[in-house]
Design a protein around this motif. Structure first.
Motif, PDB file in Angstrom:
ATOM      1  N   GLY A  39     -22.925  12.778  -2.970  1.00  0.00           N
ATOM      2  CA  GLY A  39     -22.305  13.748  -3.856  1.00  0.00           C
ATOM      3  C   GLY A  39     -22.314  15.151  -3.282  1.00  0.00           C
ATOM      4  O   GLY A  39     -21.317  15.882  -3.342  1.00  0.00           O
ATOM      5  N   GLN A  40     -23.430  15.545  -2.704  1.00  0.00           N
ATOM      6  CA  GLN A  40     -23.507  16.869  -2.085  1.00  0.00           C
ATOM      7  C   GLN A  40     -22.615  16.969  -0.858  1.00  0.00           C
ATOM      8  O   GLN A  40     -22.014  18.022  -0.595  1.00  0.00           O
ATOM      9  CB  GLN A  40     -24.955  17.177  -1.714  1.00  0.00           C
ATOM     10  CG  GLN A  40     -25.864  17.385  -2.923  1.00  0.00           C
ATOM     11  CD  GLN A  40     -27.286  17.723  -2.525  1.00  0.00           C
ATOM     12  OE1 GLN A  40     -27.658  17.604  -1.362  1.00  0.00           O
ATOM     13  NE2 GLN A  40     -28.096  18.134  -3.487  1.00  0.00           N
TER      14      GLN A  40
ATOM     15  N   ALA B 206      -3.868  14.697  -8.726  1.00  0.00           N
ATOM     16  CA  ALA B 206      -4.749  15.786  -9.153  1.00  0.00           C
ATOM     17  C   ALA B 206      -5.757  15.302 -10.188  1.00  0.00           C
ATOM     18  O   ALA B 206      -6.934  15.689 -10.163  1.00  0.00           O
ATOM     19  CB  ALA B 206      -3.914  16.935  -9.721  1.00  0.00           C
ATOM     20  N   VAL B 207      -5.320  14.438 -11.107  1.00  0.00           N
ATOM     21  CA  VAL B 207      -6.225  13.894 -12.121  1.00  0.00           C
ATOM     22  C   VAL B 207      -7.293  13.018 -11.473  1.00  0.00           C
ATOM     23  O   VAL B 207      -8.483  13.100 -11.822  1.00  0.00           O
ATOM     24  CB  VAL B 207      -5.426  13.101 -13.172  1.00  0.00           C
ATOM     25  CG1 VAL B 207      -6.359  12.332 -14.096  1.00  0.00           C
ATOM     26  CG2 VAL B 207      -4.540  14.049 -13.983  1.00  0.00           C
TER      27      VAL B 207
ATOM     28  N   MET C  64     -14.338  14.267  -8.437  1.00  0.00           N
ATOM     29  CA  MET C  64     -15.167  15.425  -8.131  1.00  0.00           C
ATOM     30  C   MET C  64     -15.935  15.897  -9.369  1.00  0.00           C
ATOM     31  O   MET C  64     -17.065  16.391  -9.257  1.00  0.00           O
ATOM     32  CB  MET C  64     -14.304  16.565  -7.596  1.00  0.00           C
ATOM     33  CG  MET C  64     -13.655  16.255  -6.258  1.00  0.00           C
ATOM     34  SD  MET C  64     -14.824  15.694  -5.011  1.00  0.00           S
ATOM     35  CE  MET C  64     -15.920  17.104  -4.912  1.00  0.00           C
ATOM     36  N   GLY C  65     -15.344  15.751 -10.553  1.00  0.00           N
ATOM     37  CA  GLY C  65     -16.054  16.153 -11.767  1.00  0.00           C
ATOM     38  C   GLY C  65     -17.289  15.311 -12.014  1.00  0.00           C
ATOM     39  O   GLY C  65     -18.372  15.842 -12.318  1.00  0.00           O
ATOM     40  N   THR C  66     -17.152  13.993 -11.873  1.00  0.00           N
ATOM     41  CA  THR C  66     -18.311  13.118 -12.064  1.00  0.00           C
ATOM     42  C   THR C  66     -19.371  13.357 -10.995  1.00  0.00           C
ATOM     43  O   THR C  66     -20.572  13.326 -11.284  1.00  0.00           O
ATOM     44  CB  THR C  66     -17.863  11.649 -12.043  1.00  0.00           C
ATOM     45  OG1 THR C  66     -17.091  11.401 -10.852  1.00  0.00           O
ATOM     46  CG2 THR C  66     -17.005  11.334 -13.262  1.00  0.00           C
TER      47      THR C  66
ATOM     48  N   ALA D  61     -23.199  14.617 -11.583  1.00  0.00           N
ATOM     49  CA  ALA D  61     -24.339  13.848 -11.085  1.00  0.00           C
ATOM     50  C   ALA D  61     -25.259  14.707 -10.232  1.00  0.00           C
ATOM     51  O   ALA D  61     -26.494  14.647 -10.364  1.00  0.00           O
ATOM     52  CB  ALA D  61     -23.836  12.643 -10.295  1.00  0.00           C
ATOM     53  N   VAL D  62     -24.663  15.514  -9.346  1.00  0.00           N
ATOM     54  CA  VAL D  62     -25.475  16.378  -8.486  1.00  0.00           C
ATOM     55  C   VAL D  62     -26.221  17.411  -9.320  1.00  0.00           C
ATOM     56  O   VAL D  62     -27.399  17.719  -9.069  1.00  0.00           O
ATOM     57  CB  VAL D  62     -24.580  17.060  -7.431  1.00  0.00           C
ATOM     58  CG1 VAL D  62     -25.362  18.114  -6.660  1.00  0.00           C
ATOM     59  CG2 VAL D  62     -24.014  16.025  -6.469  1.00  0.00           C
ATOM     60  N   SER D  63     -25.571  17.962 -10.346  1.00  0.00           N
ATOM     61  CA  SER D  63     -26.226  18.961 -11.201  1.00  0.00           C
ATOM     62  C   SER D  63     -27.410  18.357 -11.944  1.00  0.00           C
ATOM     63  O   SER D  63     -28.478  18.981 -12.062  1.00  0.00           O
ATOM     64  CB  SER D  63     -25.206  19.523 -12.194  1.00  0.00           C
ATOM     65  OG  SER D  63     -24.141  20.160 -11.521  1.00  0.00           O
TER      66      SER D  63
END
Length: 248
Positions: free
Chosen positions: A172-173, A225-226, A232-234, A238-240
């Protein structure tokens, strides 16, 4: 002796590929049959454990799924419509449709994750249009080859998946770290095209398209784009969450 065997196996693999044998079959034939002839049955017996140990990884499961996603975009006609929309919007720039090659490769890379799949897919769509409008062959192929390399960097990237799995680094990072360099490289490619091939050809049809038609074609850019936003949103979420747990 072992170096000679490896070189011979590599040459046989290239020969099979040049004879239109699928790459997977060529690698399997050289690795399996060649390994057995060179080193005997003990090497072949260890292949199963090595292959299973490598593929028995949840991260690796994403690779065929990314490939499937790119194939769906191609077979569903989304890639063709995406190229047509970008051709209308970017056709007025110096270099014309050459910018569409790079921009389409960047968007397709953001869904397929493979440089080879990106270059092959966009090439089948773009080359006939460029040939029809009289664009020179060299910059046409060059922009496709350069744009295809964006699949290595722009997430989701198969290369970053493999590297993250082997190096035990957060995938993810790695994906988040590849967004800005990937976009920057895309802009630099387009800048180079504008400076190097300003008169390579301009899409004159793009100049005739009305503003309403341009806005209508924007809907074809929504699906990639979706998909990119969801992936990238997921990953960002996850990283956060991992960072918050690590702080606690």
């Amino acid at each position: 002796m072992s170096v000679l065997v490896i070189l011979c196996g590599f040459m046989v693999m290239l020969l099979l590929i040049f004879l239109s044998v699928p790459v997977s079959v060529s690698i399997l034939a050289v690795g399996g049959v060649g390994g057995y002839l060179a080193y005997g049955m003990p090497l072949v017996e260890t292949m199963g454990g090595v292959v299973w140990g490598t593929l028995n990884n949840p991260v690796m499961t994403a690779i065929p799924l990314f490939m499937l996603l790119g194939e769906l975009l191609l077979r569903g006609g989304i890639a063709d419509k995406m190229f047509d929309a970008l051709a209308v919007w970017l056709g007025r720039l110096p270099g014309g449709l050459l910018h569409s090659n790079i921009a389409t490769c960047a968007l397709f890379s953001a869904t397929s994750g493979s440089s080879v799949a990106t270059a092959a897919t966009v090439g089948t769509i773009a080359l006939p249009a460029l040939r029809e409008k009289g664009y020179p062959v060299q910059p046409s192929l060059g922009t496709l080859a350069a744009g295809g390399t964006l699949g290595i960097l722009i997430p989701p990237s198969v290369n970053l998946l493999v590297y993250g799995s082997l190096a035990n680094v957060s995938v993810g990072q790695l994906f988040l770290a590849g967004v800005i360099p990937g976009l920057l490289l895309t802009l630099l490619f387009m800048l180079y095209v504008s400076l190097r091939y300003p008169n390579a050809g301009r899409n004159t049809e793009a100049l005739k398209v009305t503003s309403a038609e341009k806005r209508r074609l924007l809907k074809h850019l929504v699906p990639p784009a979706v998909i990119f936003g969801i992936v990238m949103g997921t990953l960002f979420m996850a990283v956060s969450r991992r960072q918050q747990k690590a702080r606690r």
